[in-house]
Design a protein around this motif. Structure first.
Motif, PDB file in Angstrom:
ATOM      1  N   LEU A   1       0.773  -1.068   0.075  1.00  0.00           N
ATOM      2  CA  LEU A   1      -0.058   0.138  -0.073  1.00  0.00           C
ATOM      3  C   LEU A   1       0.802   1.284  -0.012  1.00  0.00           C
ATOM      4  O   LEU A   1       0.774   2.320  -0.878  1.00  0.00           O
ATOM      5  CB  LEU A   1      -0.900  -0.025   1.117  1.00  0.00           C
ATOM      6  N   GLY A   2       1.936   1.361   0.812  1.00  0.00           N
ATOM      7  CA  GLY A   2       2.875   2.407   0.729  1.00  0.00           C
ATOM      8  C   GLY A   2       3.576   2.691  -0.417  1.00  0.00           C
ATOM      9  O   GLY A   2       3.651   3.678  -1.137  1.00  0.00           O
ATOM     10  N   SER A   3       3.844   1.643  -1.018  1.00  0.00           N
ATOM     11  CA  SER A   3       4.534   1.789  -2.567  1.00  0.00           C
ATOM     12  C   SER A   3       3.440   2.252  -3.522  1.00  0.00           C
ATOM     13  O   SER A   3       3.853   3.022  -4.460  1.00  0.00           O
ATOM     14  CB  SER A   3       4.981   0.361  -2.797  1.00  0.00           C
ATOM     15  N   LEU A   4       2.312   1.615  -3.389  1.00  0.00           N
ATOM     16  CA  LEU A   4       1.416   2.152  -4.620  1.00  0.00           C
ATOM     17  C   LEU A   4       1.173   3.676  -4.261  1.00  0.00           C
ATOM     18  O   LEU A   4       0.902   4.675  -5.202  1.00  0.00           O
ATOM     19  CB  LEU A   4       0.202   1.241  -4.159  1.00  0.00           C
ATOM     20  N   ALA A   5       0.838   4.003  -2.818  1.00  0.00           N
ATOM     21  CA  ALA A   5       0.723   5.239  -2.586  1.00  0.00           C
ATOM     22  C   ALA A   5       1.944   6.250  -3.018  1.00  0.00           C
ATOM     23  O   ALA A   5       1.462   7.329  -3.747  1.00  0.00           O
ATOM     24  CB  ALA A   5       0.492   5.567  -1.225  1.00  0.00           C
ATOM     25  N   SER A   6       2.906   5.945  -2.928  1.00  0.00           N
ATOM     26  CA  SER A   6       4.068   6.765  -3.320  1.00  0.00           C
ATOM     27  C   SER A   6       4.265   7.143  -4.954  1.00  0.00           C
ATOM     28  O   SER A   6       4.484   7.960  -5.376  1.00  0.00           O
ATOM     29  CB  SER A   6       5.376   6.351  -2.784  1.00  0.00           C
ATOM     30  N   GLU A   7       3.658   6.095  -5.588  1.00  0.00           N
ATOM     31  CA  GLU A   7       3.609   6.054  -6.899  1.00  0.00           C
ATOM     32  C   GLU A   7       2.545   6.929  -7.429  1.00  0.00           C
ATOM     33  O   GLU A   7       2.642   7.870  -8.476  1.00  0.00           O
ATOM     34  CB  GLU A   7       3.560   4.769  -7.610  1.00  0.00           C
ATOM     35  N   ILE A   8       1.275   6.644  -6.848  1.00  0.00           N
ATOM     36  CA  ILE A   8      -0.140   7.159  -7.364  1.00  0.00           C
ATOM     37  C   ILE A   8      -0.137   8.810  -6.973  1.00  0.00           C
ATOM     38  O   ILE A   8      -0.550   9.524  -7.925  1.00  0.00           O
ATOM     39  CB  ILE A   8      -1.243   6.559  -7.031  1.00  0.00           C
ATOM     40  N   ILE A   9       0.338   9.070  -5.744  1.00  0.00           N
ATOM     41  CA  ILE A   9       0.254  10.374  -5.364  1.00  0.00           C
ATOM     42  C   ILE A   9       1.043  11.487  -6.130  1.00  0.00           C
ATOM     43  O   ILE A   9       0.665  12.703  -6.282  1.00  0.00           O
ATOM     44  CB  ILE A   9       0.637  10.534  -3.817  1.00  0.00           C
ATOM     45  N   LYS A  10       1.922  11.132  -7.011  1.00  0.00           N
ATOM     46  CA  LYS A  10       2.610  12.018  -7.907  1.00  0.00           C
ATOM     47  C   LYS A  10       1.818  12.355  -9.311  1.00  0.00           C
ATOM     48  O   LYS A  10       2.306  13.256 -10.056  1.00  0.00           O
ATOM     49  CB  LYS A  10       4.176  11.374  -8.286  1.00  0.00           C
ATOM     50  N   THR A  11       0.586  11.474  -9.555  1.00  0.00           N
ATOM     51  CA  THR A  11      -0.084  11.635 -10.734  1.00  0.00           C
ATOM     52  C   THR A  11      -0.998  12.914 -10.398  1.00  0.00           C
ATOM     53  O   THR A  11      -1.258  13.118  -9.436  1.00  0.00           O
ATOM     54  CB  THR A  11      -0.545  10.267 -11.019  1.00  0.00           C
ATOM     55  N   ASP A  12      -1.733  13.158 -11.577  1.00  0.00           N
ATOM     56  CA  ASP A  12      -2.975  14.051 -11.459  1.00  0.00           C
ATOM     57  C   ASP A  12      -4.282  13.406 -11.493  1.00  0.00           C
ATOM     58  O   ASP A  12      -5.446  14.204 -11.478  1.00  0.00           O
ATOM     59  CB  ASP A  12      -2.815  14.896 -12.786  1.00  0.00           C
ATOM     60  N   LEU A  13      -4.184  12.133 -11.128  1.00  0.00           N
ATOM     61  CA  LEU A  13      -5.375  11.359 -10.975  1.00  0.00           C
ATOM     62  C   LEU A  13      -6.249  11.782  -9.614  1.00  0.00           C
ATOM     63  O   LEU A  13      -5.319  12.185  -8.539  1.00  0.00           O
ATOM     64  CB  LEU A  13      -5.196   9.784 -10.931  1.00  0.00           C
ATOM     65  N   ASP A  14      -7.464  11.967  -9.603  1.00  0.00           N
ATOM     66  CA  ASP A  14      -8.085  12.427  -8.433  1.00  0.00           C
ATOM     67  C   ASP A  14      -8.250  11.205  -7.305  1.00  0.00           C
ATOM     68  O   ASP A  14      -9.528  10.681  -7.155  1.00  0.00           O
ATOM     69  CB  ASP A  14      -9.555  13.302  -8.802  1.00  0.00           C
ATOM     70  N   VAL A  15      -7.227  10.881  -6.704  1.00  0.00           N
ATOM     71  CA  VAL A  15      -7.393   9.768  -5.763  1.00  0.00           C
ATOM     72  C   VAL A  15      -6.930   9.927  -4.575  1.00  0.00           C
ATOM     73  O   VAL A  15      -6.809   9.185  -3.667  1.00  0.00           O
ATOM     74  CB  VAL A  15      -6.557   8.525  -6.358  1.00  0.00           C
ATOM     75  N   HIS A  16      -6.515  11.075  -4.130  1.00  0.00           N
ATOM     76  CA  HIS A  16      -6.066  11.650  -2.697  1.00  0.00           C
ATOM     77  C   HIS A  16      -6.800  11.247  -1.689  1.00  0.00           C
ATOM     78  O   HIS A  16      -6.480  10.655  -0.686  1.00  0.00           O
ATOM     79  CB  HIS A  16      -5.579  13.010  -2.749  1.00  0.00           C
ATOM     80  N   ASP A  17      -8.154  11.365  -1.761  1.00  0.00           N
ATOM     81  CA  ASP A  17      -8.986  11.164  -0.970  1.00  0.00           C
ATOM     82  C   ASP A  17      -8.977   9.528  -0.398  1.00  0.00           C
ATOM     83  O   ASP A  17      -9.205   9.375   0.765  1.00  0.00           O
ATOM     84  CB  ASP A  17     -10.613  11.503  -1.054  1.00  0.00           C
ATOM     85  N   GLU A  18      -9.026   8.622  -1.496  1.00  0.00           N
ATOM     86  CA  GLU A  18      -9.126   7.284  -1.303  1.00  0.00           C
ATOM     87  C   GLU A  18      -7.761   6.876  -0.617  1.00  0.00           C
ATOM     88  O   GLU A  18      -7.899   5.999   0.291  1.00  0.00           O
ATOM     89  CB  GLU A  18      -9.368   6.592  -2.744  1.00  0.00           C
ATOM     90  N   LEU A  19      -6.712   7.363  -1.024  1.00  0.00           N
ATOM     91  CA  LEU A  19      -5.435   7.122  -0.205  1.00  0.00           C
ATOM     92  C   LEU A  19      -5.295   7.268   1.239  1.00  0.00           C
ATOM     93  O   LEU A  19      -4.860   6.570   1.955  1.00  0.00           O
ATOM     94  CB  LEU A  19      -4.335   7.760  -1.066  1.00  0.00           C
ATOM     95  N   ALA A  20      -5.871   8.588   1.409  1.00  0.00           N
ATOM     96  CA  ALA A  20      -5.951   9.325   2.691  1.00  0.00           C
ATOM     97  C   ALA A  20      -6.730   8.204   3.590  1.00  0.00           C
ATOM     98  O   ALA A  20      -6.449   7.942   4.835  1.00  0.00           O
ATOM     99  CB  ALA A  20      -6.271  10.474   2.924  1.00  0.00           C
ATOM    100  N   SER A  21      -7.873   7.980   3.077  1.00  0.00           N
ATOM    101  CA  SER A  21      -8.919   7.092   3.756  1.00  0.00           C
ATOM    102  C   SER A  21      -8.313   5.747   4.137  1.00  0.00           C
ATOM    103  O   SER A  21      -8.482   5.106   5.203  1.00  0.00           O
ATOM    104  CB  SER A  21     -10.154   6.843   3.049  1.00  0.00           C
ATOM    105  N   ALA A  22      -7.564   4.932   3.302  1.00  0.00           N
ATOM    106  CA  ALA A  22      -6.748   3.901   3.407  1.00  0.00           C
ATOM    107  C   ALA A  22      -5.839   3.677   4.525  1.00  0.00           C
ATOM    108  O   ALA A  22      -5.860   2.851   5.557  1.00  0.00           O
ATOM    109  CB  ALA A  22      -6.223   3.222   2.244  1.00  0.00           C
ATOM    110  N   PHE A  23      -4.946   4.857   4.702  1.00  0.00           N
ATOM    111  CA  PHE A  23      -4.172   5.068   5.824  1.00  0.00           C
ATOM    112  C   PHE A  23      -4.740   5.447   7.140  1.00  0.00           C
ATOM    113  O   PHE A  23      -4.258   4.955   8.207  1.00  0.00           O
ATOM    114  CB  PHE A  23      -3.092   6.088   5.360  1.00  0.00           C
TER     115      PHE A  23
END
Length: 217
Positions: free
Chosen positions: A116-138
């Motif tokens: 999950l951490g590796s996925l987050a570090s990769e995805i957080i750098k994109t312009d995809l609107d997924v920040h809330d989902e990542l924050a919720s998981a953690f």
């Protein structure tokens, strides 16, 4: 794929459809981990998962819908593991030590890292609107630790002066940072040291001598 949502809900799929969707997600997570979000394309995913283009678009019509589903899939795996009986709801220090021992003893931990951490570090750098989902998981992961520490307080195992949220943040940060350093060094020692130090700090709030600490010494 366009960066909009629109994935098929898994609870509306047949058993076969759910299995196909899960297979796509598993391969998507692996490709994103190894190649990155932008370098992962439909053709690679179709070949890896053994599905047609129409099947892929049926379950995940957009890139954002796929990435959101991958986040949810990875998060569910991590959260289910931490909520299992193995760690007894984290209501004692031995449970936290067992958690640390599991990852320190896992021979591929420093190679694979935290999924999950590796996925987050990769995805957080994109312009995809997924920040809330990542924050919720953690947030949910952190809550498992916080709830355990609150139960320890209710059971008078640690002092009421301890801040459960602060300690939960410390434990999760020690895991994520230690795992990253272990990957870089290709040595489990940074993770072991980080987790031991974090749990030792939690122990400073213990209201009575802890059997697990005595055994460790």
């Amino acid at each position: 794929m366009k960066s909009t949502t629109g994935a098929r809900e898994p609870n509306k799929l047949t058993y076969k459809g759910q299995a196909t969707r899960a297979r796509i997600l598993e391969h998507a997570a692996e490709l994103i981990y190894t190649k990155g979000v932008h370098a992962t394309n439909n053709e690679q995913l179709r070949r890896a998962a053994g599905v047609s283009g129409s099947q892929l678009n049926h379950y995940f019509p957009t890139k954002e819908s796929l990435v959101l589903a991958v986040i949810a899939w990875q998060a569910e795996r991590v959260l289910t593991f931490h909520r299992g009986e193995r760690f007894a709801c984290f209501d004692n220090l031995d449970a936290f030590r067992a958690w640390a021992d599991f990852y320190v003893g896992y021979e591929r931990a420093y190679q694979e890292g935290c999924t999950l951490g590796s996925l987050a570090s990769e995805i957080i750098k994109t312009d995809l609107d997924v920040h809330d989902e990542l924050a919720s998981a953690f947030d949910q992961w952190r809550a498992i630790f916080r709830d355990g520490i609150e139960r320890m307080q209710q059971l008078s195992r640690i002092s009421p002066e301890a801040d459960p949220t602060q300690l939960a943040n410390l434990l999760l940060a020690a895991f994520q940072g230690g795992m990253l350093l272990a990957q870089v060094a290709r040595d489990i020692a940074p993770l072991k040291d980080a987790l031991e130090a974090a749990i030792d700090y939690v122990q400073t709030f213990a209201t009575s001598p802890d059997p697990g600490a005595l055994r460790a010494r």
